[in-house]
Design an enzyme around this catalytic site. Structure first.
Site, PDB file in Angstrom:
ATOM      1  CG  MET A  37      -9.575   6.849   5.883  1.00  0.00           C
ATOM      2  SD  MET A  37     -10.414   5.547   4.980  1.00  0.00           S
ATOM      3  CE  MET A  37     -11.172   4.612   6.291  1.00  0.00           C
ATOM      4  CG  ASP A  95      -2.102  -0.689   1.178  1.00  0.00           C
ATOM      5  OD1 ASP A  95      -2.378  -1.205   0.092  1.00  0.00           O
ATOM      6  OD2 ASP A  95      -2.838  -0.731   2.184  1.00  0.00           O
ATOM      7  CE  LYS A 152      -2.206   8.245  -4.774  1.00  0.00           C
ATOM      8  NZ  LYS A 152      -2.844   9.391  -5.272  1.00  0.00           N
TER       9      LYS A 152
HETATM   10  N1  SAH Z   1      -5.517  -0.391   8.047  1.00  0.00           N
HETATM   11  C1  SAH Z   1      -5.053   0.911   8.475  1.00  0.00           C
HETATM   12  C2  SAH Z   1      -6.023   2.027   8.160  1.00  0.00           C
HETATM   13  C3  SAH Z   1      -6.100   2.320   6.707  1.00  0.00           C
HETATM   14  S1  SAH Z   1      -7.240   3.604   6.368  1.00  0.00           S
HETATM   15  C4  SAH Z   1      -4.782   0.850   9.992  1.00  0.00           C
HETATM   16  O1  SAH Z   1      -5.157  -0.115  10.653  1.00  0.00           O
HETATM   17  O2  SAH Z   1      -4.164   1.787  10.488  1.00  0.00           O
HETATM   18  C5  SAH Z   1      -6.160   4.959   6.158  1.00  0.00           C
HETATM   19  C6  SAH Z   1      -6.275   5.920   7.325  1.00  0.00           C
HETATM   20  O3  SAH Z   1      -5.513   5.435   8.421  1.00  0.00           O
HETATM   21  C7  SAH Z   1      -5.704   7.282   7.047  1.00  0.00           C
HETATM   22  O4  SAH Z   1      -6.625   8.110   6.361  1.00  0.00           O
HETATM   23  C8  SAH Z   1      -5.454   7.787   8.438  1.00  0.00           C
HETATM   24  O5  SAH Z   1      -6.648   8.196   9.053  1.00  0.00           O
HETATM   25  C9  SAH Z   1      -5.006   6.522   9.162  1.00  0.00           C
HETATM   26  N2  SAH Z   1      -3.543   6.414   9.191  1.00  0.00           N
HETATM   27  C10 SAH Z   1      -2.788   5.445   8.681  1.00  0.00           C
HETATM   28  N3  SAH Z   1      -1.486   5.637   8.963  1.00  0.00           N
HETATM   29  C11 SAH Z   1      -1.425   6.776   9.675  1.00  0.00           C
HETATM   30  C12 SAH Z   1      -0.362   7.525  10.259  1.00  0.00           C
HETATM   31  N4  SAH Z   1       0.898   7.123  10.179  1.00  0.00           N
HETATM   32  N5  SAH Z   1      -0.684   8.641  10.938  1.00  0.00           N
HETATM   33  C13 SAH Z   1      -1.950   9.058  11.045  1.00  0.00           C
HETATM   34  N6  SAH Z   1      -2.986   8.396  10.514  1.00  0.00           N
HETATM   35  C14 SAH Z   1      -2.729   7.260   9.838  1.00  0.00           C
END
Ligand code: SAH
Length: 487
Positions: free
Chosen positions: A385, A251, A273
């Site tokens: 998100m 990802d 992407k």
């Molecule tokens: N599966 C992932 C979530 C994916 S959805 C998990 O469990 O974390 C993508 C969202 O995750 C982003 O829009 C943001 O809200 C959050 N996110 C992922 N990595 C992040 C990071 N390093 N810092 C802040 N938010 C993060």
């Protein structure tokens, strides 16, 4: 090489430890793991050694050391706190032709005890010829992390199957080829994943020649959570599987140092992407995953955070399950947990918050009707998100009757060197986020316990403090400290 590393079989062999303190006790415990017959010679012993003596597990000589003592033993460990006595024991042992280790004295020892990684029957011994024991310990930790947890089971099972393999494959060359395939193929994979029955089935098929060159049976998918960004937050199992994959589908949110765990020969395919800007659809990703596994590849599907938390890992696993292909799922530290920890936000805090919800920004759609009351009474919300919806969130909080002072925090690029934390409140979050120009990825935290973050900054990111935070919350720093101490 100053010393020859050997693996000594000590089962029922008489061994002597001279000394009865904690160091001696550690050596006794080590020797006990080999099934040696241990005697301890010392004027007094620790409580724990005494307990072993009382149980008859070790023989005790409560006397002074004399040179005649050592002769009947296979090996001797001098573990007294008297340096000259230790040297005398070593010299006597030498004369009697016995191996002797003097604790913390490399020069006086005829054998030294290495740092050990014990995944029996796989044992790794690390020695530095007495030069740098701390370095040996550090190497040990790295090897511990690198070697799969079940490597011992794999080796033990291979040992049990040796005779069968010998019968099945006549020539040495055939057998070597078989074992080469075995340790890099699906049977080993089953054993390392703890799937004993599947391993036995595959082995039987292999031995009676049922297996064709059908590559499909060898492919497997590993859906692995890569954590929120800091490469130190990938699980050991995740790291090991990334390192074994033929293909890594990753990802956008997976950081470069994590991709570096992959083998040099592995094919790395970005699926967040594609070639610049066009994203691959979820259906395309599912299809690619199935296709690669069908071709016989071991595919690591690497996802940010945890695969099953807003990660669409469920859909990918279902595609594999529907295609009848094998897969494993390795959890990751989800952004809510990673960002909360690195921004000092206790998701629950005794006496302040007793529950937490992981959700996306559509509060009124995604949460039950009573969410404003829950927030007012201490519930914590962790929103994924939500960067594009902060104005909306502020409005929903207001319309829902949430206290305007309720702490809200935004953590951008959490757990990475670019982490930024905005500490604000329900009324001001929109303005504060705009001022700071917050961008994705970011987590939004809402709830009383979020206010504690003001006092819990430890990570070297950037923190922007809104004036309003905590002022009217009746929760001073001292209150938090008291809660934490009594909690
Ligand atoms: N599966 C992932 C979530 C994916 S959805 C998990 O469990 O974390 C993508 C969202 O995750 C982003 O829009 C943001 O809200 C959050 N996110 C992922 N990595 C992040 C990071 N390093 N810092 C802040 N938010 C993060």
């Amino acid at each position: 090489m100053d010393r020859l590393p050997i693996f000594l079989k000590l089962t029922n062999k008489p061994c002597l430890v001279v000394g009865g303190g904690t160091v001696a006790e550690r050596k006794v415990r080590l020797l006990q793991r080999t099934g040696a017959k241990i005697s301890v010679l010392a004027s007094s012993v620790t409580e724990s050694l005494q307990a072993q003596i009382d149980l008859g597990r070790i023989t005790y000589f409560p006397e002074q050391y004399s040179d005649a003592v050592g002769a009947g033993f296979w090996l001797i460990i001098a573990a007294t706190d008297d340096e000259s006595l230790n040297h005398r024991i070593a010299m006597d042992a030498d004369v009697a032709g016995r191996f002797c280790n003097v604790v913390d004295d490399n020069a006086a020892s005829s054998f030294i005890l290495p740092a050990i990684v014990d995944r029996s029957p796989i044992i790794v011994a690390i020695g530095t010829e007495g030069n740098a024991p701390v370095l040996a310990q550090q190497l040990k930790n790295r090897i511990e992390a690198w070697i799969p947890q079940r490597i011992g089971d794999l080796a033990a099972q291979a040992g049990r199957w040796r005779d069968l393999v010998k019968k099945r494959f006549g020539s040495l060359r055939e057998r070597r080829r078989f074992w080469q395939r075995f340790f890099t193929g699906p049977i080993a994979e089953h054993l390392l994943a703890g799937r004993q029955v599947a391993a036995e089935k595959a082995m039987r098929a292999e031995l009676v020649g049922e297996i064709t060159d059908d590559k499909e049976s060898q492919g497997e998918a590993w859906i692995v959570g890569a954590g929120p960004g800091d490469p130190g937050l990938v699980t050991l199992r995740g790291q090991q599987l990334i390192g074994r994959a033929d293909v890594v589908l990753y990802d956008r949110l997976v950081s470069k140092p994590i991709l570096d765990f992959a083998r040099k020969e592995a094919e790395l395919i970005p699926v967040g992407k594609r070639a610049g800007s066009q994203e691959m659809s979820q259906t395309e990703i599912n299809e690619l995953l199935v296709e690669l596994v069908r071709e016989g590849n071991r595919v690591c599907r690497l996802k940010g955070g945890d695969p099953f938390v807003f990660g669409r890992g469920g859909e990918e696993a279902l595609s594999l399950a529907n295609a009848g292909l094998p897969f494993q799922i390795v959890p990751g530290i989800s952004a809510a947990l990673g960002c909360a920890a690195y921004a000092g936000i206790p998701l629950t805090l005794r006496g302040v918050s007793g529950s937490v919800t992981l959700a996306t920004a559509k509060l009124s759609n995604d949460l039950g009707p009573d969410w404003p009351q829950l927030l007012n009474s201490g519930h914590t919300l962790a929103l994924y998100m939500g960067v594009g919806s902060i104005a909306d969130i502020r409005r929903q909080l207001k319309d829902g009757g949430v206290s305007p002072d309720l702490p809200v925090a935004i953590v951008e690029n959490g757990t990475t060197s670019r982490q930024r934390t905005i500490l604000s409140s329900a009324a001001c979050i929109d303005d504060d986020a705009k001022k700071a120009n917050i961008v994705s990825p970011a987590m939004i935290f809402i709830g009383k316990s979020v206010g504690a973050a003001e006092h819990l900054q430890w990570f070297d990111g950037q923190t922007v403090n809104s004036d309003v935070v905590l002022d009217d919350l009746h929760t001073s720093h001292i209150d938090y400290l008291r809660l934490i101490e009594t909690g």
